[in-house]
Structures are given as C-alpha cells and as structure tokens.
Design an enzyme around this catalytic site. Structure first.
Site, PDB file in Angstrom:
ATOM      1  N   SER A 101       0.825  -1.206   0.000  1.00 45.34           N
ATOM      2  CA  SER A 101       0.000   0.000   0.000  1.00 45.34           C
ATOM      3  C   SER A 101       0.856   1.251   0.000  1.00 45.34           C
ATOM      4  CB  SER A 101      -0.927   0.007   1.229  1.00 45.34           C
ATOM      5  OG  SER A 101      -1.709   1.178   1.246  1.00 45.34           O
ATOM      6  N   ASP A 102       0.484   2.181  -0.835  1.00 46.59           N
ATOM      7  CA  ASP A 102       1.056   3.517  -0.762  1.00 46.59           C
ATOM      8  C   ASP A 102       0.613   4.153   0.562  1.00 46.59           C
ATOM      9  OD1 ASP A 102       2.165   6.029  -1.650  1.00 46.59           O
ATOM     10  OD2 ASP A 102       0.119   6.667  -2.050  1.00 46.59           O
ATOM     11  N   LYS A 103       1.372   5.123   1.047  1.00 44.66           N
ATOM     12  CA  LYS A 103       1.004   5.775   2.307  1.00 44.66           C
ATOM     13  C   LYS A 103       0.186   7.038   2.073  1.00 44.66           C
ATOM     14  CE  LYS A 103       3.859   8.485   4.439  1.00 44.66           C
ATOM     15  NZ  LYS A 103       3.064   9.753   4.538  1.00 44.66           N
ATOM     16  N   THR A 104       0.801   8.007   1.426  1.00 46.04           N
ATOM     17  CA  THR A 104       0.177   9.320   1.296  1.00 46.04           C
ATOM     18  C   THR A 104      -1.066   9.265   0.421  1.00 46.04           C
ATOM     19  OG1 THR A 104       2.378  10.275   1.473  1.00 46.04           O
ATOM     20  CG2 THR A 104       0.617  11.737   0.729  1.00 46.04           C
TER      21      THR A 104
END
Length: 925
Positions: free
Chosen positions: A365-368
């Site tokens: 998963s990407d964070k931002t």
C-alpha cells in the site's frame, strides 16, 4: 536465520524509539549540550549523462535560439508521452484464445465438416457468449498512458532568442530556460538556477508539491541546483530553471514506460489454461485411441467404417467431454461478483481481478493519500507549563496569514476553527471575537517566521505573537532545553514542528515560549482497522512510500504495524544478491523514500517468490506498481493515471471496502473452484467410462443423449454464481495438483459405479446390449451421478456444513428430475418406467454421500508436506525446508520484538515520570 539477523531486524524497528529516548533524556554515555537535530530531506539523485550536461549551460538571460531549439527537438523528440492505443477488435478476438477455446473452435470446425449443424450452433453460441461477457465487463474508457499525458502542463514560459515567450510544453527541449511561478505545473524535469524570473539573483527557495509523484506528504523546499520534476506543482516562490529531461526521459515519463512494458498473462488465465491443458490432453489421447480403434474394427464395414461416420461419433464424444461451458460459467460467476462489489462502491475494471483478489497474500500500500488523508493536520502539541492546547491554537491562529495558500497555515487555521469555541458561529470569519490584529508581518524565508501584533479588546492590552521554525522561536525566547528535546522527539517521529511564542504587556519586546505545534498527515480513520482485518484474513500489509523514512515509521506505528520500514537503498544495494533483496521484501513491513521503479521492483520480487500481490495507490508514482501487481487497487480521490492503471477502483473514501472486496472475492473463488472440481471430475468420469466401454463392449450412446447431458448439466451449474459459499480464513489457492488428483479419484469411483449400472442391467436384469433401454439407463445415470457431486465439491468439509442456496439446489435437482421424466416416459429414447428412473436417482444421491466422505479424507490428509514426501523433487524439498526455517525465524523474531517493546515501554514510563517531576518543580519555582 542467525541471531545477528534477528537483532538487525529488531534494531531497525526500535532505533527510532531508542534515539527518541536518548534525546528526551539528554543523557548518554557521553553527555553533550542539548541541540536541535535537523533531519536531512532524502531525495533520489537524478543522474545527468555528461553529453547531456554539456547542453545545459544556456545563457539564462537569452535562452536558446529558435534554430538550436528546433535541432534539439529533432534529437530528443517532443516533450510528451508516446501514445499506445489498443485495437478494440483485437481485444475482442483475444477472448477466443486459450487452450479450451482452441479445442472448442476445433470442434466447431469438425462439426461443420461432418454437417452436425445443431452442435455447430451450440458451440459457436457458447464461444461468443463467453467473449461478450469478458469484453463488456472489461471495457475501458481510457488508457493509463492517456491519463499520464493529461497530468502534464500545456503551456510554459521560456527564454528564446532573448525574449520571454510562451510555448507549448511539447516543444521544450533540454537546455531551455523556463520560468516557474506560484501555481505553475512544472512542464519538464529541470534544475533550479537560483535566478528570479525578473533576472536577479535570489537566495530564496521554491516550495514544491510533488506528492502525486513521490508520495511525500509535505511540500519540499528546492534551492539552487536542485532538480524539480515534471507534473509537480509550485506552491511558493518563483525562479528560473534549465530543462534537463523531457518526454519519456522525465521522472513521470519513466513511470509511463514501466506501465507500457507491464503486459503479462493474468494469474486466472494461467489457471484456466492449466486446467484446459489437462482436460485437452486426456480428451485428445483417449478420443484418438477410440477413433483409431473404431477405424480398425469397422474397416470392412462401408457404413460404420466410413471416416466421416467415425469422426462424427468421436466429435459428439469430444463435445460432451470437453468443458465447453467452463469459461462461460467462470465468467458469469465473476460478473455476478463484480456487480455485488459495485453495490459496495468497488468498481471492477478487469473481470479476472475478482478471482485473483481471493488469492492475494501480500497487499502493498502507498502511504500518502491511501493509508493517510494527504492533508496536513494538527497533532498533539508540546506545551510549556501554564498553557493549554486551546492557548497554543488561539495564538497560532492569531499569527497565521489569512487566506495563505500554504498547507501549514491552512492546517493551523482549520484546527483552531474546529476546536476553539470562540471561532465557531462567529458573524465575521475574518475576525477573532475579543481580539484585533493591528499589525502583521507575513512569513519571510529570511526570518522563517510570522509575527502579529494583537490587541485584547477586553482589557485593551497589546501583545505580540510569533510563529515559525523551531530553532528561530527557541532563539527568540533565549533558549529552552526542554523545548529542544521536545522538538527532537517530534522530529525523530517524523512530525513537523512549529514554535509559538508571545510577549506580555509589561515587557513588549521579550518573548516567552508557549509551546510547539506538531503537524502530520494523519492515517485515515479506518486504515488501522482495515490493516487489522487484512492480517486476520491472512493478508500481510506492507507500506511502500516515497515519503521520508522517519515519517513512514511514525505512520506505521499509529496504524498498529511493525516499524521494520527500510529505505529504498536496500532494493538497489549492489552488495546484495537478488535472493537477499527478495528476503528483505518478504520480511520488511515496508519501504520508504522510493521512486516508481522501486515500487515496481518490490511487487516484481514478491511475485517471483510465487506470491500473489495486491497494490493500492492514488498517485502517478503508484501507477507502474498498480499495473504490475496481480490486483491493482486505486483508492478514492486518486489521479487519472492511478485509476487507469488499476484493476479495481474504490469509489468510497477509505480502505474498508478492500476488506469487503477480499471477502466477496473469496466467496466467488469458492464457487469457481467448486465448479472446476466438479467439471474436471465429470470429464474424467465421462472419458474413462466411454473409453473403456468402447474398447471392451464396443457400445455407444446416441449423439442426442450425449449432447443433452452436456447442455443440461452446464446450464444448471450457471446458477452456482449465486450459491452460498464458505469464506476461507486464509488466502485461497487453486492447488491444481490436489484438484486434479481428487478429480481422478472421484472420476475413477464414478466410472466404477457406471460399470456396475451397465453390467447389472445386462446380466442381472437381462437387458441386451442392443436394447435401447440400456442406453436410457446409462443416460440417466451418467447425467445424475456426476451432477450430484457438485453438492460435495462446494466446500472442503462435509456438504452439510454449509448448505446450498435454494436457487442452486432447485436448479441442480430440477435438471435431474427433468432427465428422470425423459427416461421414464421415453422422450428422445426408450422408456424405462418409474422403478428404474427413481432407483437410478436414489443410487446417484446415495453415492454422492460416499464421494463426500472420500473428498473430506483427501482434503484432510493432503498437504504440501505429503506431496514433497510422495514426489520428492529438488524444488519441493527446498521449498519445504525454507518453510520450516521461516516458521522458526518468525517465532523467534516475534518473541524478540515483544521483549524489546516491553523494555522500551518501561523506559518511556520512567522518562515520562521524570519529565512530570521536572515540570512540577518549574511550576513551583
């Protein structure tokens, strides 16, 4: 794994906490004066080849000549992304490819040759139905490259022939001098020159929002000599820059190239082809033997020995045996699942992603913007004795620049307006009840703070408020060791700190510290629960972000994840083998400071390990990894590039719908596996029986009855798409070896009971081999006995553990009741009466119970360990050894982490107590 390896992992997780403890305490083995620790922003360097560097020394006040610009345009190409359009006709025709499709098409050709036009029409209809379902469900309005192209700026200001002119961004070339101002979308990768747009030297910096490209939650300061990337946005400042890279060579262009090369056969298609190849192999081999046998046996018979006559019989046998309905049933099942997900605001763009999501064991998963809100917000502040959270919010608001297009000022004002009662329901949103700002000095890059002079309207006292960089405010108040420790503690955790100080009416020039604001892009409200549920269902979540390492660790901690977050250098370390890098990918909880190529590489390495990988994201930087992953998921509010590269798009905010997607996809998977097991078993039984009975007794069943079996049974099983399903607590796997082995056992047992029917009818009830009643008896048995097996193949346990849905039960039972009446009353065949009809159905039902117990026994004792013992190939031996070592390693790591966390927790409690005692003493003094 050695103990040193475990300690390395533990050290990675807890190093930030240890650093925080030491800095808070201000003591260590070598005590030093308390100083502010500034964390350097880490950014991936952009290499410029020497031959390109030589072209970048353009005169900033004149620019390139038009002739030189035209020459470079020919050499480097236009500053745009190459378009690759897919042909819709070719896309539609692609649904007619694959092992099963080829065999069905070949049967269609043979049907036309021998003039079996009914068979020809049925086969052709099934082929087109399957193709239309897939094509319609997966129709896409735009390609990922189109979306990437739309993110580029359209016009740019550039120096050409001594004039500052506006040109199309597509005409920019390396060496062009461009002007960048507040609000501009940067048109190409460029290097800042430290010269203002008006021509003078400037010491200032640009504030650049590159979150959509790199995933960084905060705007980045860029100074002279730094590189700014195409498609990022200027948030503050203005400066000239020289273009370094254009088109596909830019940061965003490399992402586009990764998307265009990611064209792989899907996991589901591989599974269907594997099943198809097995069925085709046994069908072609056995049917060919029957064809040769009959040609030899009837060689002296001009009618029965005619090649077209024998071919016609073999063709009917082939059509009845091959799973012509397999692609259609699986497509319908996935289409129904896609509609169920759409009702939950989960849009499926690629139909097979529904099945693949059930097998995903790692979710990157990407964070931002994915795990977090991508909004800078007010976090818990550090407060000096005597002040409250409301105080620091009020003073921050008074010293905030109204209407400033700055995320920090916006976060401060939003927090104050949401939490302070005096700012709620006020008649004038530009005024603060009871206060008046009489003078204001906005933020200046030189002073790094804002300053407001405020009059208290209740007592007419005037005071000043300053807000700015921590080091500036601490210097303004004459120093404060506790504040320095607090700022260092916040910095270690990745939080942005701002100092707030004020004066008092009796001494208007002396500032006293109020406290430190902390700002962070916070996790989404449902992210932690989503991660917990994913882990509960056996899906490991890894955070992969372009943001800074310390910020990634803090967010991971808040989400309840482990803090084994590594920087991107671990992925490209030349001193490590690919096996070591892959182990890092498997064991780490995430990676920080990555670029699109790194995200792509993480997904690729995990896939090479045999894992099915899901990827969530929202930005341009996520698009290549979304495309590469087995299941790419674009979250709500994503860019067009991410949406187009993804297989699944979430329309609702947050990630919780991913859990809905996992549960729905696993239910769909169970239905599909149930049908596949049933269909392989039916095919094995059908071919084994007719192969043996043809060679032993030279007995045949009429073509119309064979076709009737295939049509009725496949039509009934279409409703499996709405059957009840037992959701697996772990990621699903096809386990084709197990599936085929079980099918062979069940098919063999069914073949045995078929021979029992055949010979009991012949020798116990004296029904001759040429008696058409024998044909009817075998028709009803072959129609019902394998068909009832689908009640058993629905789940791995006993059939009564999860009963079928009423619609499914009625459909399956209804077709066999229909077949029974045909047999009893002699429609299309000789009648056999009620005694035979009911008896055959009852025996088929009873035998289904026997097969259910056999199935449970196989599932109970079948395991990878058993397979490795029975068929000990080197690959299986190595895999079994790795699994055991990994299990031991995981247990040791879990125990060690728990011990270290307990120590850290106890130390934090002691330090908090000491800090509380110091604060009390200061208050008394």
């Amino acid at each position: 794994m050695s103990s040193e390896g475990i300690e390395e992992k533990i050290g990675l997780e807890t190093s930030g906490e240890k650093e925080e403890i030491i800095q808070k305490n201000g003591e260590g083995s070598n005590a030093k004066p308390v100083e502010l620790v500034e964390h350097k922003h880490v950014e991936v360097a952009d290499d410029i080849p020497p031959e390109l560097e030589a072209l970048l020394h353009t005169d900033p006040s004149y620019g390139l000549t038009n002739a030189e610009a035209q020459k470079r345009l020919e050499d480097f190409g236009r500053n745009e992304l190459a378009e690759v359009k897919s042909n819709p006709i070719l896309k539609f025709l692609s649904y007619f490819t694959g092992a099963i499709a080829y065999l069905i098409e070949l049967s269609c050709v043979f049907a036309a040759i021998v003039q079996h036009w009914l068979d020809f029409g049925i086969i052709l209809a099934l082929l087109f139905v399957n193709a239309f379902i897939g094509f319609i469900e997966e129709a896409r309005a735009e390609s990922a490259l189109d979306a990437l192209k739309q993110t580029l700026a359209l016009k740019a200001k550039v120096w050409r022939d001594g004039h500052f002119v506006e040109v199309d961004t597509a005409e920019l070339v390396p060496g062009d001098i461009i002007g960048l101002r507040l609000g501009d979308i940067i048109p190409a990768d460029a290097r800042l020159l430290g010269i203002s747009v008006t021509g003078g030297e400037t010491e200032g910096a640009l504030s650049i929002d590159q979150s959509a490209l790199t995933g960084e939650s905060l705007p980045v300061e860029k100074k002279k000599g730094d590189t700014v990337y195409s498609s990022s946005i200027v948030k503050q400042g203005q400066m000239l820059a020289v273009v370094t890279k254009t088109g596909s060579n830019t940061f965003i262009g490399r992402a586009a190239n990764l998307i265009s090369i990611t064209v792989e056969q899907g996991h589901f298609q591989k599974i269907v082809n594997a099943i198809g190849n097995f069925l085709i192999l046994i069908t072609v081999v056995l049917v060919s033997i029957i064809f040769i046998y009959q040609m030899v046996y009837f060689r002296n018979d001009p009618v029965k020995g005619n090649v077209f006559e024998v071919l016609g019989h073999v063709l009917v046998l082939t059509i009845a045996a091959i799973p012509v309905g397999l692609p259609t049933v699986l497509s319908v099942t996935m289409a129904v699942g896609a509609k169920q997900l759409a009702a939950k605001k989960v849009i499926v763009k690629r139909l097979t992603a529904v099945e693949e999501m059930a097998s995903v064991s790692v979710l990157c998963s990407d964070k931002t913007g994915t795990l977090t809100l991508n909004e800078l917000t007010f976090d818990e502040p550090y407060l000096c004795p005597g002040y409250t959270k409301a105080d620091i919010l009020l003073y921050s608001y008074l010293s905030a620049e109204p209407g400033a297009n700055d995320p920090i000022e916006f976060a401060v004002r939003t927090a104050a307006e949401n939490e302070l009662d005096i700012l709620k329901n006020r008649p004038n949103s530009h005024e603060v009840p009871g206060y008046k700002v009489t003078a204001f000095i906005p933020f200046n890059p030189a002073t790094k703070m804002t300053n407001a002079t405020v009059a208290n309207l209740n007592n007419n006292e005037v005071f000043k408020v300053a807000k700015g960089a921590p080091q500036v405010i601490i210097r303004l108040v004459g120093g404060d060791d506790d504040a320095v420790r607090a700022v260092n503690s916040l910095a270690v955790r990745g939080l942005r700190a701002l100092g707030v100080a004020r004066t008092f009416p009796d001494d208007p020039e002396t500032y006293k510290l109020v406290g430190m604001i902390s700002l962070l892009d916070p996790p989404r409200p449902d992210s932690a629960e989503t991660i917990r549920l994913c882990n509960h269902y056996g899906v490991e979540v890894k955070m992969i972000t372009g943001d800074q390492l310390i910020i990634a660790k803090e967010v991971a901690h808040r989400l309840g994840m482990n803090r084994v977050i590594l920087d991107a250098n671990h992925l490209v370390d030349p001193n490590k083998s690919e096996e070591e890098v892959t182990q890092h990918c498997e064991r780490a909880d995430g990676f920080a400071q990555v670029i699109p190529e790194h995200k792509y590489r993480v997904v690729e390495l995990l896939q090479k390990r045999g894992l099915l990988v899901g990827m969530t994201g929202d930005g341009v930087n996520d698009a290549p990894a979304l495309k590469k992953a087995n299941v790419g998921i674009a979250v709500h509010g994503c860019t067009d590039a991410a949406r187009s590269a993804a297989d699944i798009v979430l329309l609702a905010p947050g990630l919780f719908t991913i859990v809905d997607g996992i549960m729905t996809s696993r239910a769909i998977f169970q239905r599909m596996r149930s049908y596949a097991l049933y269909r392989i078993t039916s095919t094995v039984h059908f071919l084994m029986f007719f192969f043996c009975i043809t060679l032993i007794e030279n007995w045949q069943m009429s073509a119309i009855l064979l076709i009737l079996i295939a049509l009725l049974n496949d039509a009934a099983t279409l409703v499996i798409a709405v059957d009840n399903a037992k959701i697996s607590p772990r990621p699903d796997k096809w386990r084709l070896g197990q599936l085929i082995f079980l099918s062979l056992i069940l098919g063999t047992l069914l073949t045995g009971v078929s021979f029992a029917h055949f010979y009991i009818a012949r020798y116990v009830f004296n029904i001759g081999i040429d008696d058409q009643r024998l044909e009817t008896i075998m028709y009803l048995h072959i129609s019902s006995a394998p068909h009832f097996v689908i009640f058993s193949t629905r789940l791995s346990g006993y059939f009564w553990e999860n009963l079928p849905s009423p619609i499914f039960f009625i459909a399956v039972l209804g077709t066999q009741v229909f077949a029974m009446f045909i047999s009893i009353y002699g429609v299309l065949t000789a009648p056999i009466g009620w005694a035979w009809g009911v008896s055959i159905i009852v025996v088929s039902l009873l035998f289904f119970f026997v097969l259910d117990f056999v199935k449970v026994a196989v599932f109970k004792y079948w395991s990878f360990e058993l397979t490795a013992k029975l068929w000990p190939t080197p690959k299986r031996k190595n895999k079994l050894r790795d699994r055991k070592l990994d299990r031991i390693y995981q247990e040791r790591v879990t125990q060690s982490i728990a011990k270290v966390r307990n120590v850290v927790l106890i130390t934090k409690v002691i330090l908090a107590f000491q800090h509380s005692q110091k604060s009390k003493k200061r208050t008394i003094q």
